[in-house]
Design an enzyme around this catalytic site. Structure first.
Site, short mmCIF file in Angstrom:
data_model
loop_
_atom_site.label_atom_id
_atom_site.label_comp_id
_atom_site.label_asym_id
_atom_site.label_seq_id
_atom_site.Cartn_x
_atom_site.Cartn_y
_atom_site.Cartn_z
N CYS A 76 0.86 -1.19 0.00
CA CYS A 76 0.00 0.00 0.00
C CYS A 76 0.89 1.23 0.00
O CYS A 76 1.70 1.41 0.91
CB CYS A 76 -0.87 -0.03 1.26
SG CYS A 76 -1.93 1.42 1.44
N CYS A 187 -1.26 3.47 -6.67
CA CYS A 187 -2.08 2.87 -5.61
C CYS A 187 -2.27 1.42 -6.01
O CYS A 187 -2.53 1.13 -7.19
CB CYS A 187 -3.42 3.59 -5.52
SG CYS A 187 -4.68 2.74 -4.55
N1 DGL Z 1 -4.16 0.55 -1.90
C1 DGL Z 1 -3.73 1.72 -1.23
C2 DGL Z 1 -2.50 2.35 -1.88
O1 DGL Z 1 -1.70 1.68 -2.49
C3 DGL Z 1 -4.68 2.77 -0.79
C4 DGL Z 1 -6.14 2.62 -0.87
C5 DGL Z 1 -6.88 3.44 0.15
O2 DGL Z 1 -7.08 4.65 -0.04
O3 DGL Z 1 -7.23 2.84 1.16
O4 DGL Z 1 -2.27 3.53 -1.76
#
Ligand code: DGL
Length: 266
Positions: A76, A187
């Protein structure tokens, strides 16, 4: 904490997005046993404060430490900018892999000199992202585009509806209008929209994400410490702070079918 080669590798994200990274890890390191937490009860991280995300990172890291994980992957971007430094300070003995938008490879790849970044508000507003631009994007123009709403739709398993198509189009259009020939998927949820994205951008545009690089970095860290698994991996296990049934239903779409989905903490 004693850790051995066949101890599991722990991976987490705010939700199902990190499954795009889990896929890369399992392709590159098929011998590893994998544990995954999707913090779906607290999604989206992108609209939360850094302090809140740091607390979530510690709660999840503690859970994985109790499970004897030999390494931790923050699958993430938003959790990484908010929490990776704190985690490395708390657990100096633990191999920890974070991730950030692929600005360096994008700056090297662009011909037009204009690079677009799709990411969460939290990632784009962070000091860590600003430092990344200073370091690697001095000679290119970078157009940033926060994408509120996309993550929530992906969390429902929606990768193709007219609603997500329209939302994605509204975020990509300004990048195309600005002349971007390279777009960073900053993301971990967004790689699941690659097919949809391809339908709305010229074929000449390069899409870059960081999942495969994260898997390679994990391999490097494990190998340096002589911690690569010898074989006989356990099936991947999943936990979520959201609804386990919902997570179980989405898994076959984004990973593969698994019954091993349990509730995680609060
Ligand atoms: N999947 C996450 C990232 O790589 C973020 C998603 C969210 O906003 O929770 O930033």
């Amino acid at each position: 904490m004693a850790r051995d080669n066949d101890a599991p590798v722990a991976v987490f994200d705010s939700g199902v997005g990190g499954l795009s990274v889990l896929g890369e890890i399992s392709r590159l390191l098929p011998n590893e046993s994998l544990l995954y937490v999707g913090d779906c009860g607290h999604i989206p991280y992108g609209e939360k404060t850094p302090e809140f995300i740091r607390q979530r990172c510690v709660a999840i890291a503690e859970f994985f430490r109790d499970k004897g994980a030999k390494a931790l992957v923050l699958a993430c971007n938003t959790a990484t900018v908010a929490g990776v430094a704190d985690l490395r300070e708390r657990y100096p003995d633990w191999p920890i892999v974070g991730m950030e938008p692929a600005v360096k490879p994008a700056a090297a790849a662009t011909q037009s000199g204009v690079v677009g970044v799709l990411a969460t508000t939290g990632t784009l507003q962070s000091a860590k992202f600003a430092a990344l631009l200073d370091r690697f994007a001095a000679d290119v123009q970078v157009i940033t585009q926060p994408c509120p709403g996309l993550v929530e739709l992906i969390e429902t398993g929606d990768l193709v509806s007219p609603e997500i198509r329209q939302l994605l189009h509204s975020y990509v259009q300004p990048l195309l209008a600005a002349g971007c020939d390279t777009i960073i998927l900053g993301c971990t949820h967004y790689p699941f929209l690659k097919s949809l994205l391809r339908e709305m951008i010229p074929a000449s545009i390069t899409l870059i994400d960081t999942g495969a690089a994260v898997a390679r970095q994990l391999q490097r860290l494990l190998s340096q410490r002589d911690l690569l698994a010898s074989g006989h991996p356990q099936p991947a296990q999943f936990w979520t702070s959201g609804d386990p049934n919902n997570f179980r239903n989405i898994l076959p779409l984004l990973w593969k079918k698994s019954d091993s989905v349990r509730s995680f903490g609060s």
